[in-house]
Design a protein around this motif. Structure first.
Motif, PDB file in Angstrom:
ATOM      1  N   HIS A 120       0.800  -1.225   0.000  1.00  0.00           N
ATOM      2  CA  HIS A 120       0.000   0.000   0.000  1.00  0.00           C
ATOM      3  C   HIS A 120       0.836   1.279   0.000  1.00  0.00           C
ATOM      4  CE1 HIS A 120      -2.827   3.116   0.973  1.00  0.00           C
ATOM      5  NE2 HIS A 120      -2.269   3.317   2.147  1.00  0.00           N
ATOM      6  N   ILE A 125      -0.725   5.152  -3.677  1.00  0.00           N
ATOM      7  CA  ILE A 125      -2.179   5.085  -3.507  1.00  0.00           C
ATOM      8  C   ILE A 125      -2.851   4.430  -4.722  1.00  0.00           C
ATOM      9  CG2 ILE A 125      -4.199   6.351  -2.641  1.00  0.00           C
ATOM     10  CD1 ILE A 125      -1.815   6.531  -0.821  1.00  0.00           C
ATOM     11  N   CYS A 128      -6.131   2.492  -4.235  1.00  0.00           N
ATOM     12  CA  CYS A 128      -7.496   3.025  -4.370  1.00  0.00           C
ATOM     13  C   CYS A 128      -8.205   2.440  -5.594  1.00  0.00           C
ATOM     14  CB  CYS A 128      -7.460   4.546  -4.410  1.00  0.00           C
ATOM     15  SG  CYS A 128      -9.047   5.295  -4.858  1.00  0.00           S
ATOM     16  N   SER A 205     -12.684   9.448  -8.374  1.00  0.00           N
ATOM     17  CA  SER A 205     -11.375   8.969  -7.957  1.00  0.00           C
ATOM     18  C   SER A 205     -10.804   8.064  -9.040  1.00  0.00           C
ATOM     19  CB  SER A 205     -11.495   8.205  -6.635  1.00  0.00           C
ATOM     20  OG  SER A 205     -10.238   8.027  -6.050  1.00  0.00           O
ATOM     21  N   THR A 256      -2.967  11.995  -0.774  1.00  0.00           N
ATOM     22  CA  THR A 256      -3.178  11.083  -1.923  1.00  0.00           C
ATOM     23  C   THR A 256      -2.977  11.844  -3.231  1.00  0.00           C
ATOM     24  OG1 THR A 256      -5.608  11.377  -2.074  1.00  0.00           O
ATOM     25  CG2 THR A 256      -4.784   9.697  -0.558  1.00  0.00           C
ATOM     26  N   SER A 261      -7.652  12.382  -9.032  1.00  0.00           N
ATOM     27  CA  SER A 261      -9.080  12.551  -8.778  1.00  0.00           C
ATOM     28  C   SER A 261      -9.539  13.812  -9.494  1.00  0.00           C
ATOM     29  CB  SER A 261      -9.357  12.661  -7.284  1.00  0.00           C
ATOM     30  OG  SER A 261      -8.818  11.557  -6.591  1.00  0.00           O
ATOM     31  N   THR A 291     -14.606  -2.437  -0.894  1.00  0.00           N
ATOM     32  CA  THR A 291     -13.724  -1.280  -0.773  1.00  0.00           C
ATOM     33  C   THR A 291     -13.516  -0.877   0.681  1.00  0.00           C
ATOM     34  OG1 THR A 291     -15.624   0.169  -1.208  1.00  0.00           O
ATOM     35  CG2 THR A 291     -14.210  -0.390  -3.077  1.00  0.00           C
ATOM     36  N   ASN A 295      -9.976  -0.487   2.534  1.00  0.00           N
ATOM     37  CA  ASN A 295      -9.660   0.710   3.313  1.00  0.00           C
ATOM     38  C   ASN A 295      -9.030   0.333   4.651  1.00  0.00           C
ATOM     39  OD1 ASN A 295     -10.686   3.836   3.069  1.00  0.00           O
ATOM     40  ND2 ASN A 295     -10.492   3.216   5.204  1.00  0.00           N
ATOM     41  N   CYS A 298      -5.475  -0.939   4.143  1.00  0.00           N
ATOM     42  CA  CYS A 298      -4.567   0.185   3.900  1.00  0.00           C
ATOM     43  C   CYS A 298      -4.306   0.973   5.185  1.00  0.00           C
ATOM     44  CB  CYS A 298      -5.138   1.095   2.822  1.00  0.00           C
ATOM     45  SG  CYS A 298      -5.234   0.293   1.201  1.00  0.00           S
ATOM     46  N   TRP A 421     -13.078   8.235   2.961  1.00  0.00           N
ATOM     47  CA  TRP A 421     -13.440   7.368   1.845  1.00  0.00           C
ATOM     48  C   TRP A 421     -14.421   6.279   2.270  1.00  0.00           C
ATOM     49  CZ3 TRP A 421      -8.045   6.148  -0.721  1.00  0.00           C
ATOM     50  CH2 TRP A 421      -7.759   7.129  -1.683  1.00  0.00           C
TER      51      TRP A 421
END
Length: 557
Positions: A120, A125, A128, A205, A256, A261, A291, A295, A298, A421
């Motif tokens: 990670h 990033i 993501c 994103s 990030t 994004s 996700t 998260n 990470c 997020w």
């Protein structure tokens, strides 16, 4: 020559990670562990090399070029070197594919998330879009849409960088992120019957992704979230030009920053419904569950990196005649960080095991509502904890922790997105209350905790900690039972309730591992972490005066 303080260094992050290696030894059969260790050693070494390399080169961010020299709208996005490298690593190491059709069976998620955990921080990033790709693969599979499954899934799971695709998630509009009921993006069928999307997505994103899932309201549909549909897009043509999409700008974010994004305008972008032309929020739920687990992985990866750097620095930095690592107060600081991290680690991977079993169809019936509860719990707690630990890590370096080119401020900035997020802490706390309705999830939580603690209570030196966890858990359950399901008191205490449920189960998982480590490895460190974590208190839920929040929330001059 004046004194120069040696900087913190990293070794192979798999070889040096006692917590991960011990967990995998307990969880996986010896043959399974040997099968995956080459990946883990490689990623652990890459993590160390990438950290030093990034410190030596100038920081870069994606660059958006709206127009070419002729005045043609191109919206070209130039990605950073680390971002481009991570795409190749993700494909070749199977950071998405490892969870699907794994030779480890329902433990494929353990393999996958162990790799994500190691990669990670080094990924710029890129984790993501990988999380969104994994979520999209799960979402399309659950939809049963054969055409889209055959179209996209082989690319999502490809181990060839030339054919590997990543996916984006285009939900957020200026009306807000958590409440999608006011989504303004319109889906309209053209003269050929093909759906096209019109509207503004305020935060997309990984805008450069090969595919995206987006919510839109079919023309003529009513208001509210239930009338939304979920659509699949391939935003760019094979030549790289956008399909009726304009990029307004790349978002200037706190952290990030290598992740592109953007704000986008959909001007008739071609799309295909994933399922029915309604209940799109329900259709995307499988993606959000995935996700949120990413998260959490990470988050613990961020904690581990900061603690590894702080510990190495403590052995290099000499103050008042002794290394920091020998100063009692600093030892307390590092020990507290390690204890919190170890508890979080074991809750995250406990959740990963449940996810793998549910997806593989090998889970007991009670594991389904348990996973539904664990997903918001593990995400909300670890996201907040990653920020707190990253902040404390910077303090461990004194003034040097505030200097940009040490790489440390980026750890804190990037950590701050983790509680935001995929649902803020409050949003996930309300999701926890929804998961608890009906009682099945809470029953499963209690059964899971009892099973974990039963493995630890006979272990020397852990009995008192086991009793303390049971006492705190009982108090938490009594508080929950004393509030009616729709009472304002229950909602106002939802955050502390969710954090307490997470911490109590995390303590139980850590105690179970500590007992095993004492018995099999003869290692007292996990037990020391468990005792310290439990001693710090697991439940911080207190009764509040009913009017205080209302009075203070409306504090105006």
């Amino acid at each position: 020559m004046s004194f120069v303080q040696p900087a913190a260094e990293l070794g192979n992050q798999y070889r040096d990670d006692r917590v991960l290696r011990s967990y995998l030894k307990r969880t996986l059969a010896a043959d399974s562990l040997r099968m995956i260790e080459q990946d883990l050693h490689w990623l652990g070494e890459h993590a160390a090399v990438a950290w030093q390399r990034e410190l030596r080169r100038s920081r870069s961010e994606p660059v958006h070029t709206p127009w070419d020299p002729t005045g043609t709208r191109v919206d070209r996005i130039e990605l950073t070197p680390a971002w481009q490298e991570s795409r190749t690593i993700a494909a070749e190491r199977g950071l998405v594919a490892a969870a699907y059709g794994s030779p480890l069976g329902d433990q494929g998620r353990v393999h996958q998330f162990a790799m994500v955990y190691l990669h990670h921080v080094a990924s710029a990033i890129f984790t993501c879009p990988l999380a969104m790709t994994d979520g999209a693969a799960t979402c399309l599979t659950a939809s049963g849409n054969k055409r889209l499954i055959e179209r996209a899934l082989p690319h999502y799971l490809s181990r060839d960088p030339a054919t590997f695709w990543i996916s984006g998630q285009w939900m957020t509009e200026t009306t807000g992120g958590s409440d999608v009921s006011a989504t303004e993006t319109l889906a309209r069928a053209d003269e050929h019957g093909r759906w096209r999307l019109y509207g503004r997505k305020w935060f997309t994103s990984a805008v450069h992704a090969d595919t995206a899932l987006a919510l839109a309201r079919p023309e003529g549909a009513g208001p509210g979230a239930d009338a939304l549909a979920l659509f699949y897009l391939e935003p760019r043509r094979p030549d790289g030009l956008w399909r009726d999409i304009e990029i307004h700008r790349l978002k200037p974010k706190l952290g990030t920053r290598e992740l592109p994004s953007a704000e986008t305008q959909l001007k008739g972008a071609p799309a295909e419904p994933v399922g029915d032309l309604a209940h799109g929020v329900r259709s995307i739920a499988p993606m959000l569950n995935i996700t949120r687990c990413w998260n959490a992985v990470c988050a613990i990866a961020t904690m581990r990196r900061g603690i590894a750097l702080a510990r190495d620095y403590a052995n290099r930095r000499v103050v008042f005649g002794r290394p920091l690592a020998e100063q009692p107060l600093h030892q307390e600081t590092l020990a507290n960080l390690q204890a919190e991290f170890e508890a979080a680690f074991h809750l995250v991977f406990y959740t990963a095991e449940r996810l793998g079993q549910v997806q593989a169809g090998t889970a007991a019936p009670a594991q389904v509502p348990l996973l539904r509860l664990l997903t918001p719990l593990v995400k909300l707690w670890t996201g907040k904890l990653a920020v707190a630990i990253s902040s404390e890590v910077l303090e461990c370096f004194g003034g040097a922790g505030y200097i940009e080119d040490t790489g440390l401020p980026a750890l804190l900035r990037d950590a701050q997105v983790l509680p935001i997020w995929e649902g803020t802490t409050n949003v996930l706390s309300l999701d926890t209350l929804r998961a608890l309705r009906g009682g099945a999830a809470l029953d499963a939580w209690q059964e899971a905790q009892q099973a974990l603690l039963a493995e630890a209570e006979a272990s020397p030196g852990l009995a008192a900690a086991v009793r303390a966890v049971r006492d705190d858990s009982q108090w938490l359950l009594q508080w929950l039972q004393s509030h009616a399901p729709d009472s304002p008191g229950l909602e106002s205490g939802a955050r502390e309730l969710a954090l307490g449920l997470a911490r109590c189960l995390a303590a139980s998982a850590l105690l179970r591992h500590a007992a095993w480590s004492l018995r099999v490895e003869g290692d007292p460190r996990a037990a020391a972490a468990a005792r310290r974590f439990v001693a710090g208190g697991l439940v911080r839920l207190v009764e509040k005066h009913g009017d205080d929040a209302r009075i203070l929330a409306h504090d105006v001059a």
